[in-house]
Every structure is written in structure tokens, then in C-alpha cells.
Design an enzyme around this catalytic site. Structure first.
Site, PDB file in Angstrom:
ATOM      1  N   ARG A  27       0.815  -1.217   0.000  1.00 32.80           N
ATOM      2  CA  ARG A  27       0.000   0.000   0.000  1.00 32.80           C
ATOM      3  C   ARG A  27       0.850   1.269   0.000  1.00 32.80           C
ATOM      4  O   ARG A  27       0.460   2.275   0.596  1.00 32.80           O
ATOM      5  CB  ARG A  27      -0.954   0.031   1.202  1.00 32.80           C
ATOM      6  CG  ARG A  27      -2.045  -1.007   1.165  1.00 32.80           C
ATOM      7  CD  ARG A  27      -3.115  -0.634   0.137  1.00 32.80           C
ATOM      8  NE  ARG A  27      -4.256  -1.522   0.208  1.00 32.80           N
ATOM      9  CZ  ARG A  27      -5.355  -1.271   0.912  1.00 32.80           C
ATOM     10  NH1 ARG A  27      -5.477  -0.153   1.581  1.00 32.80           N
ATOM     11  NH2 ARG A  27      -6.328  -2.130   0.925  1.00 32.80           N
ATOM     12  N   ARG A  31      -3.479   6.838   0.938  1.00 34.18           N
ATOM     13  CA  ARG A  31      -3.960   8.061   1.594  1.00 34.18           C
ATOM     14  C   ARG A  31      -2.984   8.716   2.549  1.00 34.18           C
ATOM     15  O   ARG A  31      -3.184   9.852   2.949  1.00 34.18           O
ATOM     16  CB  ARG A  31      -5.271   7.760   2.328  1.00 34.18           C
ATOM     17  CG  ARG A  31      -6.440   7.616   1.366  1.00 34.18           C
ATOM     18  CD  ARG A  31      -7.623   6.975   2.050  1.00 34.18           C
ATOM     19  NE  ARG A  31      -7.247   5.614   2.439  1.00 34.18           N
ATOM     20  CZ  ARG A  31      -8.053   4.766   3.041  1.00 34.18           C
ATOM     21  NH1 ARG A  31      -9.274   5.132   3.368  1.00 34.18           N
ATOM     22  NH2 ARG A  31      -7.640   3.559   3.353  1.00 34.18           N
ATOM     23  N   ARG A  40      -6.665  11.676  -5.929  1.00 33.81           N
ATOM     24  CA  ARG A  40      -7.875  10.864  -5.730  1.00 33.81           C
ATOM     25  C   ARG A  40      -9.154  11.665  -6.027  1.00 33.81           C
ATOM     26  O   ARG A  40     -10.158  11.093  -6.428  1.00 33.81           O
ATOM     27  CB  ARG A  40      -7.837  10.362  -4.280  1.00 33.81           C
ATOM     28  CG  ARG A  40      -8.957   9.512  -3.813  1.00 33.81           C
ATOM     29  CD  ARG A  40      -8.952   8.151  -4.439  1.00 33.81           C
ATOM     30  NE  ARG A  40     -10.105   7.431  -3.930  1.00 33.81           N
ATOM     31  CZ  ARG A  40     -11.353   7.660  -4.315  1.00 33.81           C
ATOM     32  NH1 ARG A  40     -11.613   8.565  -5.223  1.00 33.81           N
ATOM     33  NH2 ARG A  40     -12.349   6.970  -3.794  1.00 33.81           N
ATOM     34  N   ASP A  77      -6.820  -2.714  -7.318  1.00 35.19           N
ATOM     35  CA  ASP A  77      -7.376  -3.346  -6.126  1.00 35.19           C
ATOM     36  C   ASP A  77      -7.704  -4.800  -6.434  1.00 35.19           C
ATOM     37  O   ASP A  77      -7.962  -5.151  -7.587  1.00 35.19           O
ATOM     38  CB  ASP A  77      -8.647  -2.622  -5.652  1.00 35.19           C
ATOM     39  CG  ASP A  77      -8.973  -3.001  -4.215  1.00 35.19           C
ATOM     40  OD1 ASP A  77      -8.370  -2.423  -3.303  1.00 35.19           O
ATOM     41  OD2 ASP A  77      -9.800  -3.911  -4.012  1.00 35.19           O
ATOM     42  N   TYR A 153     -14.875 -11.636   0.214  1.00 31.14           N
ATOM     43  CA  TYR A 153     -15.576 -10.368  -0.064  1.00 31.14           C
ATOM     44  C   TYR A 153     -16.829 -10.604  -0.903  1.00 31.14           C
ATOM     45  O   TYR A 153     -17.854  -9.941  -0.721  1.00 31.14           O
ATOM     46  CB  TYR A 153     -14.642  -9.376  -0.769  1.00 31.14           C
ATOM     47  CG  TYR A 153     -13.591  -8.796   0.155  1.00 31.14           C
ATOM     48  CD1 TYR A 153     -13.888  -7.711   0.981  1.00 31.14           C
ATOM     49  CD2 TYR A 153     -12.320  -9.335   0.233  1.00 31.14           C
ATOM     50  CE1 TYR A 153     -12.944  -7.187   1.845  1.00 31.14           C
ATOM     51  CE2 TYR A 153     -11.362  -8.820   1.099  1.00 31.14           C
ATOM     52  CZ  TYR A 153     -11.679  -7.750   1.907  1.00 31.14           C
ATOM     53  OH  TYR A 153     -10.750  -7.240   2.770  1.00 31.14           O
TER      54      TYR A 153
HETATM   55  O1  CP3 Z   1      -0.052  -1.466  -2.519  1.00 30.19           O
HETATM   56  C1  CP3 Z   1      -0.352  -0.546  -3.291  1.00 30.19           C
HETATM   57  O2  CP3 Z   1       0.038   0.639  -3.149  1.00 30.19           O
HETATM   58  C2  CP3 Z   1      -1.162  -0.892  -4.530  1.00 30.19           C
HETATM   59  C3  CP3 Z   1      -2.576  -0.703  -4.408  1.00 30.19           C
HETATM   60  C4  CP3 Z   1      -3.458  -1.640  -3.605  1.00 30.19           C
HETATM   61  C5  CP3 Z   1      -4.730  -1.204  -3.129  1.00 30.19           C
HETATM   62  N1  CP3 Z   1      -5.387  -2.285  -2.607  1.00 30.19           N
HETATM   63  C6  CP3 Z   1      -5.257   0.169  -3.246  1.00 30.19           C
HETATM   64  C7  CP3 Z   1      -6.354   0.606  -2.357  1.00 30.19           C
HETATM   65  C8  CP3 Z   1      -3.343  -2.997  -3.263  1.00 30.19           C
HETATM   66  C9  CP3 Z   1      -2.165  -3.950  -3.470  1.00 30.19           C
HETATM   67  C10 CP3 Z   1      -4.575  -3.393  -2.650  1.00 30.19           C
HETATM   68  C11 CP3 Z   1      -4.855  -4.777  -2.227  1.00 30.19           C
HETATM   69  C12 CP3 Z   1      -6.056  -5.053  -1.427  1.00 30.19           C
HETATM   70  N2  CP3 Z   1      -7.290  -4.484  -1.534  1.00 30.19           N
HETATM   71  C13 CP3 Z   1      -6.132  -6.086  -0.461  1.00 30.19           C
HETATM   72  C14 CP3 Z   1      -5.022  -7.052  -0.096  1.00 30.19           C
HETATM   73  C15 CP3 Z   1      -3.991  -6.429   0.772  1.00 30.19           C
HETATM   74  C16 CP3 Z   1      -4.464  -6.137   2.175  1.00 30.19           C
HETATM   75  O3  CP3 Z   1      -4.461  -4.935   2.513  1.00 30.19           O
HETATM   76  O4  CP3 Z   1      -4.801  -7.064   2.901  1.00 30.19           O
HETATM   77  C17 CP3 Z   1      -7.442  -6.066   0.067  1.00 30.19           C
HETATM   78  C18 CP3 Z   1      -7.970  -6.978   1.165  1.00 30.19           C
HETATM   79  C19 CP3 Z   1      -8.174  -5.065  -0.624  1.00 30.19           C
HETATM   80  C20 CP3 Z   1      -9.625  -4.715  -0.482  1.00 30.19           C
HETATM   81  C21 CP3 Z   1      -9.805  -3.302  -0.092  1.00 30.19           C
HETATM   82  N3  CP3 Z   1      -9.589  -2.220  -0.920  1.00 30.19           N
HETATM   83  C22 CP3 Z   1     -10.224  -2.829   1.158  1.00 30.19           C
HETATM   84  C23 CP3 Z   1     -10.572  -3.680   2.364  1.00 30.19           C
HETATM   85  C24 CP3 Z   1     -10.266  -1.429   1.062  1.00 30.19           C
HETATM   86  C25 CP3 Z   1     -10.778  -0.472   2.116  1.00 30.19           C
HETATM   87  C26 CP3 Z   1      -9.762  -0.268   3.184  1.00 30.19           C
HETATM   88  C27 CP3 Z   1      -9.080   1.031   2.948  1.00 30.19           C
HETATM   89  O5  CP3 Z   1      -7.852   1.076   3.114  1.00 30.19           O
HETATM   90  O6  CP3 Z   1      -9.787   2.007   2.635  1.00 30.19           O
HETATM   91  C28 CP3 Z   1      -9.824  -1.056  -0.231  1.00 30.19           C
HETATM   92  C29 CP3 Z   1      -9.683   0.318  -0.776  1.00 30.19           C
HETATM   93  C30 CP3 Z   1      -8.329   0.703  -1.275  1.00 30.19           C
HETATM   94  N4  CP3 Z   1      -7.509  -0.081  -2.053  1.00 30.19           N
HETATM   95  C31 CP3 Z   1      -7.688   1.955  -1.062  1.00 30.19           C
HETATM   96  C32 CP3 Z   1      -6.461   1.907  -1.740  1.00 30.19           C
HETATM   97  C33 CP3 Z   1      -5.423   2.997  -1.853  1.00 30.19           C
HETATM   98  C34 CP3 Z   1      -8.271   3.140  -0.303  1.00 30.19           C
HETATM   99  C35 CP3 Z   1      -9.429   3.742  -1.029  1.00 30.19           C
HETATM  100  C36 CP3 Z   1      -9.257   5.186  -1.466  1.00 30.19           C
HETATM  101  O7  CP3 Z   1      -8.145   5.700  -1.601  1.00 30.19           O
HETATM  102  O8  CP3 Z   1     -10.296   5.800  -1.710  1.00 30.19           O
END
Ligand code: CP3
Length: 344
Positions: A27, A31, A40, A77, A153
Site C-alpha cells: 500500500r 492516503r 484521488r 485493487d 468479499y
Molecule cells: O499497494 C499498493 O500501493 C497498490 C494498491 C493496492 C490497493 N489495494 C489500493 C487501495 C493494493 C495492493 C490493494 C490490495 C487489497 N485491496 C487487499 C489485499 C492487501 C491487504 O491490505 O490485505 C485487500 C484486502 C483489498 C480490499 C480493499 N480495498 C479494502 C478492504 C479497502 C478499504 C480499506 C481502505 O484502506 O480504505 C480497499 C480500498 C483501497 N484499495 C484503497 C487503496 C489505496 C483506499 C481507497 C481510497 O483511496 O479511496
């Protein structure tokens, strides 16, 4: 293709020991960065952000410009797969992902591989542009969620505390649950192979919720699907290493190291490092495992923990990373201080 020296991440994944180790963070685009928060606002919602190559390329590059990480991870994602299979997926601000939950085996009939690559075409476009835009020393990582984590999910309709619906389905009706897992193996392997063809040099598979299963179910729903995906990816792209992240698998990490076929294993924050070095590192490069909450807390404890991880894992192939994704309240200056310790 250039004939420059192989990138550090690729060297470690082929078994070399490097000191200092290559480093990137799960990640790393997100944010906690003010430039990400500004970018964003340019998309109406998170999925369209992921599917707009101009924006996804820029988000991927932001942490590379700021910190010079050894790898860039595709901005996307794991939930683009259910979307591409035809399930409704959306992200509510401040609430995380929402899906129109699968409720019975009949709902599986509505999922289809037919438009998989059509729906994911913008992701391949993003990877192609990134492979041309990145500095010569920076490796490009593609990724997908593992079948179990994505299925959770799809059945829960979002994040979950105890996974009662998804686990309950698997226990009550393993046959139809295995139909869903098989579909996800198919989709995920095809998706990852296309990512490699589009320019990804390393592929990471996130099984973020592997840790909720007892041993036999972990083998059936996490290890076996991962092994099949790795087998297919390596058959199609023998030069593309795979990193597997069976988060929370504990002592069962041993089976993932011995049997998954992955070149790298990402360690969660709880794993004892001396045990991991002795038991897992002979089979795979190890990535990890600084506690993201420690990083967000900052201070001297971070430097001590970085030194400890390097001391315990640095005798073999290692990649410095966190034990899970960076949290949004992390101060970007703490990341810079952490990197000084990783590169010292
Ligand atoms: O690592 C990186 O920088 C690449 C981008 C990346 C995102 N999600 C962007 C994201 C990666 C590799 C993921 C993987 C992901 N997504 C996983 C597996 C890794 C882990 O964290 O366990 C999972 C379970 C998800 C599902 C997911 N996506 C969730 C549960 C959420 C909400 C939680 C949160 O942090 O808000 C997301 C949203 C998400 N994916 C965001 C980002 C940057 C935040 C949303 C936003 O910026 O509006």
C-alpha cells in the site's frame, strides 16, 4: 529490452542475498501521501480511479518519486476481479468495499469469464505505460487477491469480522464453494499472466484472510489454489517470479514455502524471524515484516525493529517490507526515516 544489470528485487527473488536489501511497502501508494489525496479527487469513485490509466500510472509513480523504492506496485485493487466477473462492486467513502453479496449457489451462475480481459484492459494499459515510465532500476510488481480472500468479499458483501457467511458456505456446501474457488483460480491465473505480458516483472498474490482457517481447510482453500495459480503463471511466464502472502498462516507457512512453488513469501507481522529464516528461507526469499502500526507510531522503536529484521533475515534472500499494508495515518516523514535505517 535493455541489458542493464538485473534489478535488485529480481536478483533476490532468484536467490541472491543483498545487503542492504531491496525495499518496497505494501500500500505504498495511498492516503498517507498528500499527493495521493489530491489525485484521488480527480475520479468520481475508487474503481474508476483504478480503471483510468492516467490516474493509476500517476498514483503508482508517486511513492517512487518521493522515496525511490526498489519496486513499484501497480495501483489497482483485488476487487476488480469480482467486478470483471460481473458482480456489482463499489467503494463507499470511509466505509471500504461493498459488493452485492452472493447468497446461494444459483448466484454463481451469474458470474462469467467472458468479459474478463475486456473489463481489465485498462489495468493492462496501465502496466504497459508503467513499464516504459519507470526508472531502469525499479521493478514493476503486478498483483491479485488469492481466491479465498476474494471469495470472502464476494460472499460477505464487504469486509467481515468473523467470515461466518463465507466459511459457513464452505463447510456446509464444499462442492459449490469449490466451484467458486475454481472459477477464481481460472480468472486470477489468466489475469496475472496478462499482467506479466503487459510488463509486470514480479507478481504478488494477497491472501489477506488465510489466517482464519484450520489446517485442513487452509490447505484446501488457500494452499492448493495458490499452487495451481503459481503453476499456471510459471508455465506461461517462466521468468516472472511470484510472491505469496498467506497472512496469518502461522506454522502452516512451512507448507506454503515447501509446496506452493512461489519464489517469495511475504511474512505477516506476527511471525518469529529466527524460525522463518531457518524453516522458510531455504525454500523462498522472505519479505517483511515491520508492524505497520509501529511505523505509524514512529520514533526510535522503528529503527530498532528495522535493524532486528535485517539481522534475522539478512543472512539469506530478503526483501524489506511491512507485515501488512501501510495505514493512512502514517507520517510520510516516518517512512523516509525508516528507509534510512533499511539502507544504512
Ligand atoms: O499497494 C499498493 O500501493 C497498490 C494498491 C493496492 C490497493 N489495494 C489500493 C487501495 C493494493 C495492493 C490493494 C490490495 C487489497 N485491496 C487487499 C489485499 C492487501 C491487504 O491490505 O490485505 C485487500 C484486502 C483489498 C480490499 C480493499 N480495498 C479494502 C478492504 C479497502 C478499504 C480499506 C481502505 O484502506 O480504505 C480497499 C480500498 C483501497 N484499495 C484503497 C487503496 C489505496 C483506499 C481507497 C481510497 O483511496 O479511496
Amino acid at each position: 529490452m535493455s541489458d542493464a544489470a538485473p534489478k535488485k528485487l529480481l536478483r533476490v527473488l532468484s536467490g541472491e542475498t543483498l545487503d542492504p536489501p531491496p525495499v518496497w511497502l505494501m500500500r505504498q501508494a495511498g492516503r498517507y501521501l498528500p499527493e495521493y489525496r489530491a489525485l484521488r479527487t480527480e475520479a468520481p469513485n475508487f474503481l474508476s480511479f483504478c480503471f483510468t490509466p492516467d490516474l493509476a500510472v500517476e498514483a503508482t509513480l508517486q511513492p517512487i518519486r518521493r522515496y525511490g523504492f526498489d519496486a513499484a506496485i501497480l495501483f489497482c485493487d483485488i476487487l476488480v476481479i469480482p467486478h470483471a466477473l460481473g458482480q456489482k462492486v463499489w467503494f463507499e467513502e470511509g466505509q471500504g468495499p461493498k459488493l452485492e453479496a452472493l447468497q446461494s449457489p444459483a448466484d454463481l451462475d451469474r458470474l462469467s469469464l467472458e468479459n474478463l480481459h475486456g473489463a481489465l484492459a485498462p489495468v493492462y494499459e496501465t502496466l504497459g505505460r508503467l513499464s516504459r515510465a519507470l526508472p531502469g532500476e525499479t521493478a514493476l510488481i503486478g498483483f491479485a487477491g488469492a481466491p479465498w480472500t476474494v471469495a470472502s468479499y464476494m460472499i460477505e458483501g464487504g469486509s467481515s469480522r468473523d467470515f461466518a457467511k463465507a466459511k459457513g458456505w464452505a463447510y456446509r456446501d464444499p462442492e459449490s464453494f469449490s466451484g467458486l474457488i475454481d472459477l477464481l483460480v481460472e480468472a486470477t491465473a489468466a489475469y496475472l499472466i496478462r499482467q506479466a505480458e503487459a510488463g509486470a516483472e514480479v507478481l504478488q498474490i494477497f491472501d489477506s484472510w488465510a489466517g482464519v482457517w484450520p489446517e485442513a481447510a487452509l490447505r484446501r482453500w488457500c494452499l492448493e489454489p495458490a499452487r495451481e495459480i503459481v503453476r499456471r503463471v510459471r508455465a506461461a511466464c517462466p521468468d516472472c517470479p511470484v510472491i505469496l502472502f498467506p497472512r496469518g498462516a502461522g506454522l502452516n507457512y512451512t507448507d506454503f514455502a515447501r509446496e506452493s512453488g512461489a519464489q517469495g513469501l511475504s511474512l505477516d507481522t506476527t511471525l518469529p524471524l529466527e524460525w522463518a529464516a531457518k524453516t522458510l528461507q531455504p525454500h523462498a526469499a522472505l519479505q517483511g515484516n515491520l508492524d505497520p502500526i509501529l511505523l505509524a507510531s514512529g520514533g526510535a522503536g522503528v529503527t530498532d525493529a528495522v535493524r532486528n529484521i535485517r539481522a534475522k533475515l539478512g543472512g539469506g534472500p530478503m526483501i524489506f517490507n511491512l507485515g501488512h499494508g501501510i495505514v493512512p495515518h502514517t507520517d510520510p516523514d516516518e517512512v523516509a526515516r525508516m528507509l534510512e535505517a533499511v539502507r544504512a
